[in-house]
Design a protein around this motif. Sequence first.
Motif, PDB file in Angstrom:
ATOM      1  N   ALA A 174      -7.682  -0.616   7.944  1.00  0.00           N
ATOM      2  CA  ALA A 174      -8.674  -0.555   6.874  1.00  0.00           C
ATOM      3  C   ALA A 174      -8.057  -0.865   5.520  1.00  0.00           C
ATOM      4  N   ALA A 175      -6.777  -0.514   5.345  1.00  0.00           N
ATOM      5  CA  ALA A 175      -6.107  -0.774   4.075  1.00  0.00           C
ATOM      6  C   ALA A 175      -6.011  -2.268   3.798  1.00  0.00           C
ATOM      7  N   ASP A 231      -9.674  -3.551   2.698  1.00  0.00           N
ATOM      8  CA  ASP A 231     -10.136  -3.150   1.360  1.00  0.00           C
ATOM      9  C   ASP A 231      -9.183  -2.098   0.794  1.00  0.00           C
ATOM     10  N   PRO A 232      -8.072  -2.532   0.186  1.00  0.00           N
ATOM     11  CA  PRO A 232      -7.073  -1.578  -0.329  1.00  0.00           C
ATOM     12  C   PRO A 232      -7.647  -0.599  -1.345  1.00  0.00           C
ATOM     13  N   ARG A 289     -10.759   0.556  -1.612  1.00  0.00           N
ATOM     14  CA  ARG A 289     -11.575   1.560  -0.931  1.00  0.00           C
ATOM     15  C   ARG A 289     -10.704   2.533  -0.142  1.00  0.00           C
ATOM     16  N   ALA A 290      -9.551   2.062   0.297  1.00  0.00           N
ATOM     17  CA  ALA A 290      -8.621   2.922   1.036  1.00  0.00           C
ATOM     18  C   ALA A 290      -7.871   3.874   0.118  1.00  0.00           C
ATOM     19  N   LEU A 305      -5.644   3.091  -2.373  1.00  0.00           N
ATOM     20  CA  LEU A 305      -4.253   2.707  -2.594  1.00  0.00           C
ATOM     21  C   LEU A 305      -4.019   2.264  -4.035  1.00  0.00           C
ATOM     22  N   GLU A 346       0.350   3.318   8.193  1.00  0.00           N
ATOM     23  CA  GLU A 346      -0.947   3.708   7.653  1.00  0.00           C
ATOM     24  C   GLU A 346      -0.762   4.549   6.390  1.00  0.00           C
ATOM     25  N   PRO A 347      -1.738   4.537   5.481  1.00  0.00           N
ATOM     26  CA  PRO A 347      -1.626   5.358   4.272  1.00  0.00           C
ATOM     27  C   PRO A 347      -1.604   6.849   4.596  1.00  0.00           C
ATOM     28  N   GLN A 381      -3.864   9.225  -0.413  1.00  0.00           N
ATOM     29  CA  GLN A 381      -5.188   8.668  -0.683  1.00  0.00           C
ATOM     30  C   GLN A 381      -6.029   9.661  -1.488  1.00  0.00           C
TER      31      GLN A 381
END
Length: 228
Positions: free
Chosen positions: A134-135, A138-139, A141-142, A144, A167-168, A173
Amino acid sequence: MTTNDLMELLRRHLPEIRASLTATQFARFQDSVRRLGEVGDDGRAMRLALREVRLCLLPLPRENELRRRLDQFRSAGAAPAAVLPDADQLDELIRLLESVDWPTLDPASAEIARGVRRRLLTAPARGPEELTGAAAQDPARAGLIRLTDPELGDRYPDFQFDPDTGEPHPVVQRINRLLLSDQDPWGAADWWLAGNSWLRDTPAALVGRVPDALLTEAAAALVGDGRW
């Protein structure tokens, strides 16, 4: 240089532009960029608006590298399709111009800000091509932090990611959103990468080593928000 190249160049060099212009000159530049967003798909109007942007930047020192690159941009005679900028790029530039009280940022403060940015850009980071899941889609929205390096482009500090999965970190986040990293990525990055007297360490170095709640509490104390 295309119109999109110009939008990206302006976005990356806003602090340098502010440091080189008076408050009045920079306010005129801000207004000229806002007008770019008002002309729609009218190619002729866009050419005139782009010319106004360039005229607002003529006070930049002639030996300045940014000024030399701006001088390479010529819109006269270009087809309208080649003149119209990408709407998202233009929106991002306008958003950045409106997210900071730029005209009150005096040259000395701008120099300090540039020093902080140079320091933050030395931290390990990865490019957009290294993001996953997902990052990668759309970074923002994630949740980041995205920093922009004048040479390397968009960079995402490494502390945000689990070294094993890529993963973040959920706590990162959460805190990034608390720190409004989408509006002030440099300020959020500085909180993570600078020493913290409460935590007695750099917050980024404590991810996974101390309870997530402790990190979140420290960030909430900074912004005066107890709703974490």
